[in-house]
Every structure is written in C-alpha cells, then in structure tokens.
Design a protein around this motif. Sequence first.
Motif, PDB file in Angstrom:
ATOM      1  N   SER A   2     -72.031  32.687   6.773  1.00  0.00           N
ATOM      2  CA  SER A   2     -72.196  33.924   6.022  1.00  0.00           C
ATOM      3  C   SER A   2     -70.846  34.544   5.686  1.00  0.00           C
ATOM      4  CB  SER A   2     -73.033  34.923   6.828  1.00  0.00           C
ATOM      5  OG  SER A   2     -72.398  35.233   8.047  1.00  0.00           O
ATOM      6  N   TYR A   3     -70.900  35.458   4.753  1.00  0.00           N
ATOM      7  CA  TYR A   3     -69.754  36.272   4.365  1.00  0.00           C
ATOM      8  C   TYR A   3     -69.850  37.523   5.215  1.00  0.00           C
ATOM      9  CZ  TYR A   3     -66.337  38.325   1.116  1.00  0.00           C
ATOM     10  OH  TYR A   3     -65.215  38.865   0.545  1.00  0.00           O
ATOM     11  N   ASP A   4     -68.891  37.726   6.098  1.00  0.00           N
ATOM     12  CA  ASP A   4     -68.957  38.829   7.052  1.00  0.00           C
ATOM     13  C   ASP A   4     -67.919  39.894   6.740  1.00  0.00           C
ATOM     14  OD1 ASP A   4     -70.990  37.508   8.535  1.00  0.00           O
ATOM     15  OD2 ASP A   4     -69.457  36.252   9.447  1.00  0.00           O
ATOM     16  N   SER A  84     -73.346  41.151   7.265  1.00  0.00           N
ATOM     17  CA  SER A  84     -73.298  39.719   6.988  1.00  0.00           C
ATOM     18  C   SER A  84     -74.202  39.374   5.817  1.00  0.00           C
ATOM     19  CB  SER A  84     -73.746  38.911   8.212  1.00  0.00           C
ATOM     20  OG  SER A  84     -72.891  39.160   9.302  1.00  0.00           O
ATOM     21  N   ILE A  85     -73.669  38.546   4.914  1.00  0.00           N
ATOM     22  CA  ILE A  85     -74.414  38.095   3.745  1.00  0.00           C
ATOM     23  C   ILE A  85     -74.500  36.572   3.827  1.00  0.00           C
ATOM     24  CG2 ILE A  85     -74.576  38.171   1.225  1.00  0.00           C
ATOM     25  CD1 ILE A  85     -72.099  40.218   1.521  1.00  0.00           C
ATOM     26  N   PRO A  86     -75.697  36.010   4.002  1.00  0.00           N
ATOM     27  CA  PRO A  86     -75.803  34.541   4.063  1.00  0.00           C
ATOM     28  C   PRO A  86     -75.327  33.898   2.761  1.00  0.00           C
ATOM     29  CG  PRO A  86     -77.866  35.589   4.726  1.00  0.00           C
ATOM     30  CD  PRO A  86     -76.995  36.661   4.160  1.00  0.00           C
ATOM     31  N   TRP A  88     -76.392  32.039   0.524  1.00  0.00           N
ATOM     32  CA  TRP A  88     -77.506  31.499  -0.228  1.00  0.00           C
ATOM     33  C   TRP A  88     -77.149  31.615  -1.698  1.00  0.00           C
ATOM     34  CZ3 TRP A  88     -81.790  34.824   2.527  1.00  0.00           C
ATOM     35  CH2 TRP A  88     -81.906  34.396   3.844  1.00  0.00           C
ATOM     36  N   ASN A  91     -77.696  34.834  -3.438  1.00  0.00           N
ATOM     37  CA  ASN A  91     -76.905  35.978  -2.986  1.00  0.00           C
ATOM     38  C   ASN A  91     -75.607  36.158  -3.765  1.00  0.00           C
ATOM     39  OD1 ASN A  91     -78.769  36.848  -1.185  1.00  0.00           O
ATOM     40  ND2 ASN A  91     -77.724  36.114   0.628  1.00  0.00           N
ATOM     41  N   GLU A 141     -69.732  29.492  -0.330  1.00  0.00           N
ATOM     42  CA  GLU A 141     -70.904  28.732  -0.799  1.00  0.00           C
ATOM     43  C   GLU A 141     -70.548  27.259  -0.978  1.00  0.00           C
ATOM     44  OE1 GLU A 141     -73.939  31.228  -3.479  1.00  0.00           O
ATOM     45  OE2 GLU A 141     -71.974  30.953  -4.371  1.00  0.00           O
TER      46      GLU A 141
END
Length: 156
Positions: A2-4, A84-86, A88, A91, A141
């Motif tokens: 994820s992007y944290d 946190s952004i997974p 995906w 996203n 990604e």
Amino acid sequence: MSYDVRLLLLQPGEDPWVAAHSDDELDATLSPEAKTRIDRVVDALRTHDPDLEVVQKPADGELSDVSGGTGIQIALFAASGALSIPFWPENSAPEVRSKVAEYLRVLSNSGGYVVFDPQTDQVLSAETGFAVSTVAFSAGETMLKQATKRPWWKFW
C-alpha cells in the motif's frame, strides 16, 4: 502492499522529517486527552464520510472504507496515525485521490495532524492540496504487478 502516509502530532519547533523517521511515538500511552482527540477525529471523519466503518480498539481508533470499495484504512494512535491506500488499479483514479485528500484535510483540521508522505519525503498540507504523489503511487502499482506476475511457488 500500500501507499502509506504518516500522521504526526508535532511539538512546537519539531522537524516533521525527523519525527516521521522516528519510532518514539509508537510507545506513547493513551492519555485521556489523546482518547478525546481520537474520538473527535473519528467523529469528524464519519461526519465527512458516513460509509467509513469504525473499528475501535481499547488503545486507538481505526476506520476503513470497505463499502466505498477503496480499502483505504486510517489508524489513529496516542501520538500518531497512518493512512494506507492499497495498490489496487482502481485506486489510481482521480476520485480516489480526491477522497484521500479530503480525509487528510479532515485529519489535519480536526486532529492537528501534520501529514508526511514517506514515499516523497514531503509534508502534505492545504497548500499542496493534500495530494499524494501520482508518480510514486504508479511506481508502487508497477512494483506490485511485477511481484505478482508469477506465482511465488514457481521459481524456475
């Protein structure tokens, strides 16, 4: 993966970069003031986005955008927090980045958090639009796609 993004509660004059690279705040105990701040921030986030699901633990607050389909998670601790952004594919859409920016704005305004992006080593603020780096997100990604091209058990 994820992007944290780190959420920092800085002391006057404290350097955000130094605070973001320290683990000292992880040892902080939950004071009544911290619990009040966490509850206030959770309420502000839920007012902004009622679809955020709340998971309250005794020592912190955690929210997740399960029904919104982004999987974004927000964790609030005694002296810090994280978003946190997974990684995906959906996203990377502008709507998700806009949603993240709004969450970060609410976190900053209601909790006094300074938002630090460790991917770019920069503070995100109202002046930057609380915008996460599209280049860094795309790189994450790409790394995830490369790491999952072949099943891990096929090493020949």
